[in-house]
Design a protein around this motif. Structure first.
Motif, PDB file in Angstrom:
ATOM      1  N   GLY A 169    -104.538  12.880  25.309  1.00 10.44           N
ATOM      2  CA  GLY A 169    -104.250  12.424  23.947  1.00 10.44           C
ATOM      3  C   GLY A 169    -103.357  13.391  23.192  1.00 10.44           C
ATOM      4  N   ALA A 170    -103.634  14.689  23.329  1.00  7.38           N
ATOM      5  CA  ALA A 170    -102.817  15.691  22.644  1.00  7.38           C
ATOM      6  C   ALA A 170    -101.407  15.729  23.222  1.00  7.38           C
ATOM      7  CB  ALA A 170    -103.470  17.065  22.761  1.00  7.38           C
ATOM      8  N   LEU A 171    -101.287  15.568  24.542  1.00  8.89           N
ATOM      9  CA  LEU A 171     -99.962  15.586  25.166  1.00  8.89           C
ATOM     10  C   LEU A 171     -99.121  14.382  24.761  1.00  8.89           C
ATOM     11  CD1 LEU A 171    -100.676  16.882  28.789  1.00  8.89           C
ATOM     12  CD2 LEU A 171     -99.236  17.968  27.053  1.00  8.89           C
ATOM     13  N   GLU A 172     -99.769  13.262  24.478  1.00  9.57           N
ATOM     14  CA  GLU A 172     -99.023  12.091  24.012  1.00  9.57           C
ATOM     15  C   GLU A 172     -98.294  12.389  22.710  1.00  9.57           C
ATOM     16  OE1 GLU A 172    -100.739   7.906  25.256  1.00  9.57           O
ATOM     17  OE2 GLU A 172    -102.360   9.140  24.425  1.00  9.57           O
ATOM     18  N   LEU A 173     -98.865  13.268  21.898  1.00  8.15           N
ATOM     19  CA  LEU A 173     -98.223  13.654  20.640  1.00  8.15           C
ATOM     20  C   LEU A 173     -97.200  14.757  20.846  1.00  8.15           C
ATOM     21  CD1 LEU A 173    -101.413  13.751  18.359  1.00  8.15           C
ATOM     22  CD2 LEU A 173     -99.764  11.877  18.614  1.00  8.15           C
ATOM     23  N   VAL A 174     -97.345  15.523  21.920  1.00  3.45           N
ATOM     24  CA  VAL A 174     -96.450  16.651  22.178  1.00  3.45           C
ATOM     25  C   VAL A 174     -95.179  16.206  22.895  1.00  3.45           C
ATOM     26  CG1 VAL A 174     -96.201  18.772  23.535  1.00  3.45           C
ATOM     27  CG2 VAL A 174     -98.247  18.411  22.144  1.00  3.45           C
ATOM     28  N   TYR A 175     -95.323  15.387  23.932  1.00  7.12           N
ATOM     29  CA  TYR A 175     -94.165  14.876  24.665  1.00  7.12           C
ATOM     30  C   TYR A 175     -93.361  13.920  23.781  1.00  7.12           C
ATOM     31  CZ  TYR A 175     -95.380  16.324  29.505  1.00  7.12           C
ATOM     32  OH  TYR A 175     -95.618  17.026  30.669  1.00  7.12           O
ATOM     33  N   ALA A 176     -92.040  14.049  23.796  1.00 10.63           N
ATOM     34  CA  ALA A 176     -91.198  13.072  23.111  1.00 10.63           C
ATOM     35  C   ALA A 176     -91.294  11.709  23.792  1.00 10.63           C
ATOM     36  CB  ALA A 176     -89.750  13.545  23.083  1.00 10.63           C
ATOM     37  N   GLN A 177     -91.544  11.719  25.111  1.00  8.78           N
ATOM     38  CA  GLN A 177     -91.788  10.493  25.877  1.00  8.78           C
ATOM     39  C   GLN A 177     -93.252  10.501  26.281  1.00  8.78           C
ATOM     40  OE1 GLN A 177     -88.248  11.729  28.418  1.00  8.78           O
ATOM     41  NE2 GLN A 177     -88.180   9.509  28.678  1.00  8.78           N
ATOM     42  N   PRO A 178     -94.119   9.825  25.513  1.00  9.33           N
ATOM     43  CA  PRO A 178     -95.567   9.944  25.723  1.00  9.33           C
ATOM     44  C   PRO A 178     -96.051   9.477  27.088  1.00  9.33           C
ATOM     45  CG  PRO A 178     -95.065   8.213  24.126  1.00  9.33           C
ATOM     46  CD  PRO A 178     -93.807   8.972  24.355  1.00  9.33           C
ATOM     47  N   GLU A 179     -95.227   8.706  27.827  1.00 11.93           N
ATOM     48  CA  GLU A 179     -95.662   8.278  29.156  1.00 11.93           C
ATOM     49  C   GLU A 179     -95.858   9.460  30.106  1.00 11.93           C
ATOM     50  OE1 GLU A 179     -91.130   7.440  28.891  1.00 11.93           O
ATOM     51  OE2 GLU A 179     -92.909   7.324  27.608  1.00 11.93           O
ATOM     52  N   PHE A 180     -95.224  10.595  29.812  1.00 11.37           N
ATOM     53  CA  PHE A 180     -95.430  11.777  30.650  1.00 11.37           C
ATOM     54  C   PHE A 180     -96.840  12.337  30.503  1.00 11.37           C
ATOM     55  CE2 PHE A 180     -90.697  12.243  30.804  1.00 11.37           C
ATOM     56  CZ  PHE A 180     -90.584  12.280  32.180  1.00 11.37           C
ATOM     57  N   ALA A 181     -97.546  11.928  29.458  1.00 10.76           N
ATOM     58  CA  ALA A 181     -98.922  12.391  29.279  1.00 10.76           C
ATOM     59  C   ALA A 181     -99.904  11.573  30.101  1.00 10.76           C
ATOM     60  CB  ALA A 181     -99.297  12.327  27.804  1.00 10.76           C
ATOM     61  N   THR A 182     -99.561  10.325  30.405  1.00  8.45           N
ATOM     62  CA  THR A 182    -100.525   9.411  31.019  1.00  8.45           C
ATOM     63  C   THR A 182    -100.242   9.077  32.482  1.00  8.45           C
ATOM     64  OG1 THR A 182     -99.226   7.532  30.168  1.00  8.45           O
ATOM     65  CG2 THR A 182    -101.048   8.330  28.804  1.00  8.45           C
ATOM     66  N   ARG A 183     -99.073   9.396  32.985  1.00  6.57           N
ATOM     67  CA  ARG A 183     -98.727   9.035  34.356  1.00  6.57           C
ATOM     68  C   ARG A 183     -98.953  10.167  35.362  1.00  6.57           C
ATOM     69  NH1 ARG A 183     -93.020   5.747  33.372  1.00  6.57           N
ATOM     70  NH2 ARG A 183     -93.906   4.012  32.147  1.00  6.57           N
TER      71      ARG A 183
END
Length: 266
Positions: A169-183
Motif C-alpha cells: 500500500g505504501a509503495l503504491e503511493l511512492v511509485y509514480a506507476q503504482p503497478e510496480f507495487a502490486t506486480r
C-alpha cells in the motif's frame, strides 16, 4: 563464502572509517556543511521540503543461505539484460533472493583499509570503497521472508527486519506507476549515505554517489537475468515518501527503486 558474523555489518564499517577520516569537531562541522548543501540541491530537484522520517529499529535478523553463483555466460547475460514488466504471481524463491543479493550487492573481498585489517569491498564498488551504499528490501511475497521491510547487511549476508507491515500500500503511493507495487514479488531501494561520503570527499561527490547506485543497478540486472528474474529499475518515485517508508535519516537519500520477481513464462 565471505560473510561475517552478525553485528559486523555496515555500522561497524562506518565506525572503522574514523581512523582515516578523523573524529574532530572541525571535520564533523565540515561534513555537516557539505551534507546540508547537498540536501538543499536534492530537495530543490525534487521540489520537496526537509523531511524528518521516523527511524526504524532492528526487530530481528534472517540469515540468508550460502549459495553458489548462477551459471551464466557474461555476454549472454548482457545480451538478454532488459527491463521486464511481466512477473509470475508467486513467491520469490529464498535461494534466488539470497543469490541475487549476494552476487549483485554483497561483499567481494576484505582488504586492510581505513585502519581496519578487514574492510569490506562490495560486488558493486563505491568510490573509495566507502560503505556509502544502502540496500533495503521491500517484500510483498517471498519464501521464508514475511512481507515487510528489511535492510540488507552485506557483510553478514542477512536481512535485518525493520517492519512487518506489508509495504504494498505504501509503495503504491511512492511509485509514480503504482503497478510496480502490486506486480513484482519484491522491490529493492538503493540509498546513498551523504555523511559517509562527505567525510572523505568534497561536495561534488554528490554526483559520484549516483554513479555508485548506477553500478549497483547494472549488477542487479545482470545477476537477476542470470537467475531468470524479471527486473526493472525505476527512477520515478516520491523521494520524501520513500525516505519516510524506509525510516532513513535525512543524511541518507533514496537513489533508485528496483522491482523484481520470477519472469513470467510465455
Amino acid at each position: 563464502m565471505l560473510a561475517r558474523e552478525p553485528g559486523s555489518g555496515r555500522d561497524e564499517a562506518i565506525r572503522g572509517l574514523s581512523v582515516g577520516v578523523g573524529e574532530t569537531t572541525r571535520n564533523g562541522d565540515r561534513v555537516a556543511r557539505r551534507t546540508e548543501r547537498a540536501l538543499a540541491v536534492h530537495r530543490l530537484l525534487n521540489s520537496q521540503s526537509p523531511n524528518r522520517p521516523v527511524p526504524l529499529s532492528d526487530k530481528g535478523r534472517i540469515a540468508l543461505p550460502d549459495i553458489q553463483p548462477p551459471r551464466a555466460d557474461l555476454v549472454a547475460a548482457l545480451a538478454m539484460r532488459r527491463s521486464g514488466y511481466a512477473y509470475e504471481d508467486r513467491d520469490l524463491e529464498f535461494r534466488a533472493l539470497s543469490a541475487w543479493l549476494r552476487f549483485a550487492v554483497g561483499v567481494q573481498r576484505f582488504v586492510p583499509a581505513y585502519g581496519r585489517p578487514e574492510h569490506p569491498l562490495g560486488m558493486a564498488p563505491t568510490a573509495g570503497g566507502l560503505p556509502s551504499l544502502g540496500v533495503y528490501v521491500l517484500v510483498r511475497r517471498a519464501e521464508e521472508v514475511p512481507s515487510g521491510l528489511y535492510r540488507y547487511e552485506a557483510v553478514s549476508h542477512e536481512l535485518v527486519e525493520l517492519s512487518t507491515v506489508d509495504p504494498t500500500g505504501a509503495l503504491e503511493l511512492v511509485y509514480a506507476q503504482p503497478e510496480f507495487a502490486t506486480r513484482p514479488a519484491v522491490s529493492l531501494a538503493l540509498t546513498a549515505r551523504l555523511d559517509v561520503a562527505f567525510g572523505q570527499y568534497p561536495l561534488r561527490h554528490y554526483r559520484t554517489l549516483h554513479v555508485d547506485s548506477g553500478v549497483a543497478v547494472q549488477n542487479l540486472y545482470l545477476v537477476g537475468t542470470a537467475l531468470g528474474l524479471s527486473c526493472c529499475a525505476v527512477a520515478e518515485f516520491d523521494d520524501a515518501g520513500l525516505a519516510a517508508l524506509l525510516g532513513t535519516p535525512d543524511t541518507e537519500i533514496p537513489t533508485m527503486l528496483f522491482a523484481a520477481g520470477h519472469a513470467e513464462q510465455r
